[in-house]
Enzyme design. Structure first.
Site, PDB file in Angstrom:
ATOM      1  N   HIS A  97       0.799  -1.226   0.000  1.00  0.00           N
ATOM      2  CA  HIS A  97       0.000   0.000   0.000  1.00  0.00           C
ATOM      3  C   HIS A  97       0.830   1.275   0.000  1.00  0.00           C
ATOM      4  O   HIS A  97       0.290   2.367  -0.210  1.00  0.00           O
ATOM      5  CB  HIS A  97      -0.969   0.008   1.188  1.00  0.00           C
ATOM      6  CG  HIS A  97      -2.312   0.575   0.851  1.00  0.00           C
ATOM      7  ND1 HIS A  97      -3.465   0.256   1.535  1.00  0.00           N
ATOM      8  CD2 HIS A  97      -2.710   1.435  -0.126  1.00  0.00           C
ATOM      9  CE1 HIS A  97      -4.489   0.888   1.014  1.00  0.00           C
ATOM     10  NE2 HIS A  97      -4.051   1.628   0.003  1.00  0.00           N
ATOM     11  N   ASP A 124     -10.046  -0.739   3.537  1.00  0.00           N
ATOM     12  CA  ASP A 124      -8.845  -1.220   4.210  1.00  0.00           C
ATOM     13  C   ASP A 124      -9.185  -1.538   5.657  1.00  0.00           C
ATOM     14  O   ASP A 124     -10.011  -0.853   6.274  1.00  0.00           O
ATOM     15  CB  ASP A 124      -7.776  -0.119   4.154  1.00  0.00           C
ATOM     16  CG  ASP A 124      -6.349  -0.618   4.404  1.00  0.00           C
ATOM     17  OD1 ASP A 124      -6.190  -1.598   5.135  1.00  0.00           O
ATOM     18  OD2 ASP A 124      -5.417   0.005   3.870  1.00  0.00           O
ATOM     19  N   HIS A 126      -6.946  -1.046   7.818  1.00  0.00           N
ATOM     20  CA  HIS A 126      -6.104  -0.052   8.470  1.00  0.00           C
ATOM     21  C   HIS A 126      -6.341   1.317   7.848  1.00  0.00           C
ATOM     22  O   HIS A 126      -6.651   1.415   6.656  1.00  0.00           O
ATOM     23  CB  HIS A 126      -4.626  -0.430   8.334  1.00  0.00           C
ATOM     24  CG  HIS A 126      -4.315  -1.834   8.733  1.00  0.00           C
ATOM     25  ND1 HIS A 126      -4.436  -2.899   7.869  1.00  0.00           N
ATOM     26  CD2 HIS A 126      -3.903  -2.347   9.916  1.00  0.00           C
ATOM     27  CE1 HIS A 126      -4.104  -4.016   8.489  1.00  0.00           C
ATOM     28  NE2 HIS A 126      -3.786  -3.710   9.736  1.00  0.00           N
ATOM     29  N   ASP A 128      -3.967   3.761   7.690  1.00  0.00           N
ATOM     30  CA  ASP A 128      -2.739   4.191   7.007  1.00  0.00           C
ATOM     31  C   ASP A 128      -2.528   5.703   7.072  1.00  0.00           C
ATOM     32  O   ASP A 128      -2.042   6.324   6.131  1.00  0.00           O
ATOM     33  CB  ASP A 128      -2.711   3.715   5.547  1.00  0.00           C
ATOM     34  CG  ASP A 128      -2.622   2.196   5.436  1.00  0.00           C
ATOM     35  OD1 ASP A 128      -2.334   1.550   6.458  1.00  0.00           O
ATOM     36  OD2 ASP A 128      -2.838   1.668   4.340  1.00  0.00           O
ATOM     37  N   HIS A 141       3.947   1.171   4.355  1.00  0.00           N
ATOM     38  CA  HIS A 141       2.590   0.950   3.827  1.00  0.00           C
ATOM     39  C   HIS A 141       1.531   1.452   4.809  1.00  0.00           C
ATOM     40  O   HIS A 141       0.339   1.468   4.468  1.00  0.00           O
ATOM     41  CB  HIS A 141       2.358  -0.517   3.446  1.00  0.00           C
ATOM     42  CG  HIS A 141       2.364  -1.486   4.582  1.00  0.00           C
ATOM     43  ND1 HIS A 141       2.017  -2.815   4.418  1.00  0.00           N
ATOM     44  CD2 HIS A 141       2.695  -1.361   5.894  1.00  0.00           C
ATOM     45  CE1 HIS A 141       2.124  -3.453   5.578  1.00  0.00           C
ATOM     46  NE2 HIS A 141       2.523  -2.585   6.466  1.00  0.00           N
ATOM     47  N   ASP A 226      -7.454  -2.449  -0.533  1.00  0.00           N
ATOM     48  CA  ASP A 226      -6.461  -3.319   0.112  1.00  0.00           C
ATOM     49  C   ASP A 226      -7.076  -4.695   0.323  1.00  0.00           C
ATOM     50  O   ASP A 226      -8.221  -4.808   0.791  1.00  0.00           O
ATOM     51  CB  ASP A 226      -6.066  -2.690   1.456  1.00  0.00           C
ATOM     52  CG  ASP A 226      -4.868  -3.342   2.114  1.00  0.00           C
ATOM     53  OD1 ASP A 226      -4.840  -4.586   2.203  1.00  0.00           O
ATOM     54  OD2 ASP A 226      -3.969  -2.608   2.567  1.00  0.00           O
ATOM     55  N   ASP A 228      -6.668  -6.683   2.643  1.00  0.00           N
ATOM     56  CA  ASP A 228      -7.081  -6.954   4.018  1.00  0.00           C
ATOM     57  C   ASP A 228      -8.395  -6.273   4.399  1.00  0.00           C
ATOM     58  O   ASP A 228      -8.883  -6.442   5.521  1.00  0.00           O
ATOM     59  CB  ASP A 228      -5.972  -6.647   5.024  1.00  0.00           C
ATOM     60  CG  ASP A 228      -5.639  -5.168   5.183  1.00  0.00           C
ATOM     61  OD1 ASP A 228      -6.498  -4.323   4.890  1.00  0.00           O
ATOM     62  OD2 ASP A 228      -4.513  -4.867   5.621  1.00  0.00           O
ATOM     63  N   GLU A 271      -1.620  -4.867  -1.807  1.00  0.00           N
ATOM     64  CA  GLU A 271      -1.280  -5.801  -0.739  1.00  0.00           C
ATOM     65  C   GLU A 271      -1.533  -7.270  -1.072  1.00  0.00           C
ATOM     66  O   GLU A 271      -1.459  -8.128  -0.193  1.00  0.00           O
ATOM     67  CB  GLU A 271      -1.984  -5.440   0.576  1.00  0.00           C
ATOM     68  CG  GLU A 271      -1.531  -4.123   1.179  1.00  0.00           C
ATOM     69  CD  GLU A 271      -0.135  -4.166   1.804  1.00  0.00           C
ATOM     70  OE1 GLU A 271       0.382  -5.266   2.028  1.00  0.00           O
ATOM     71  OE2 GLU A 271       0.423  -3.069   2.057  1.00  0.00           O
TER      72      GLU A 271
END
Length: 308
Positions: A97, A124, A126, A128, A141, A226, A228, A271
């Site tokens: 990412h 995502d 996360h 970030d 990332h 992403d 995840d 990712e």
């Protein structure tokens, strides 16, 4: 959606993550036949190959991984701007990412040239929004959105050609956010939806509200997706798995709503780590989701052969 000119650009960035393997992501999407899936929907597809960074040599006097990411960002940023200018929808094939520190300012610079605001849908686990000062792991990332928002603490990155406004960001699927990131989200007033809120309201209500804001502002929309974001039970090929992610149906619904809106102007697929995949399961799912974003309906979806 009318037939569009779609560009695929490989960004095999690996240095921003803690788990190596994301550099294989672009080739995995190509092997899975992503270009053919998109062409089957009636779009024109151009594969632009891959970006190749020029080493700056700054690693000799500092952190090698950080220096490598900065080299990537300097190479990706103009390539993303050119792709946004030359095609209707560039699809950036990652790569971890940290590549978004190049794609997002690049497409935002093109939007600024057109006199239009740049919006971002961040799918995502996360947020970030770590800066280089707050990241505990040092994995870059976790910093691209902070940089694109112009937060202090990202001065090691190249100068921003265009800043993303906090009110133009919508995050969905959050379920692993550090204290420093929570402070940034609160201070900036970012539109952030964790999985608890999605469990309560579903994905449709917050997404349609955000898309209406994009439409009213005549904005351009970048989707940063992403792996995840998805539940690891259906998408294991990511080095930052977090339980409780989006389901197969939730993810496809988001993609279908994005397609219906006609607002998407650029996409990151990030990712994907094929080394961690199970017989290509995650690569196929991400490719199918990209196809849904570009117009594949449930009636078009092929029947999968059983694999033991």
């Amino acid at each position: 959606m009318e037939p569009r000119r779609i560009a695929l650009l490989g960004l095999p960035v690996d240095e921003g993550a803690g788990q190596p393997g994301c550099l294989m992501g672009p080739d995995a999407y190509r092997t899975a036949g992503l270009a053919g899936m998109i062409r089957a929907l009636g779009h024109e597809v151009t594969d632009l190959g891959r970006v190749v960074p020029v080493p700056s040599g700054t690693a000799l006097s500092g952190d090698a991984r950080r220096a490598a990411v900065m080299d990537w960002v300097r190479a990706i940023l103009p390539a993303a701007q050119d792709a946004a200018a030359g095609w209707d929808i560039p699809v950036f094939l990652g790569g971890d990412h940290s590549l978004t520190a190049g794609t997002l300012p690049g497409v935002a610079a093109h939007a600024a040239r057109l006199g239009r605001p740049q919006f971002v849908l961040w799918l995502d686990a996360h947020s970030d929004v770590h800066t280089l000062d707050t990241s505990e792991t040092g994995n870059l990332h976790g910093t691209p959105l902070a940089y694109a928002l112009g937060l202090p603490g990202c001065e090691a990155y190249p100068p921003l050609p265009a800043r993303i406004e906090p009110g133009h960001v919508c995050m969905m699927g959050l379920r692993s956010v550090d204290p420093a990131e929570r402070r940034h989200i609160a201070e900036l007033g970012l539109d952030a939806h964790d999985m608890r809120s999605i469990d309560k309201t579903g994905v449709t209500k917050p997404l349609l509200a955000f898309l209406d804001r994009v439409r009213q502002a005549k904005g351009r929309l970048h989707v940063s997706f992403d792996v995840d974001f998805l539940d690891p039970a259906i998408a294991p090929a990511v080095g930052t798995t977090v339980p409780g992610g989006a389901t197969f149906r939730e993810a496809h619904l988001i993609m279908e709503l994005l397609h219906d809106s006609g607002l998407v102007t650029s996409v990151d697929l990030v990712e994907l780590n094929p080394f961690l995949d199970h017989a290509g399961q995650t690569t196929r799912l991400m490719s199918d989701l990209c196809a849904s974003l570009l117009g594949r309906s449930v009636l078009d979806r092929p029947t999968r052969m059983f694999r033991a």
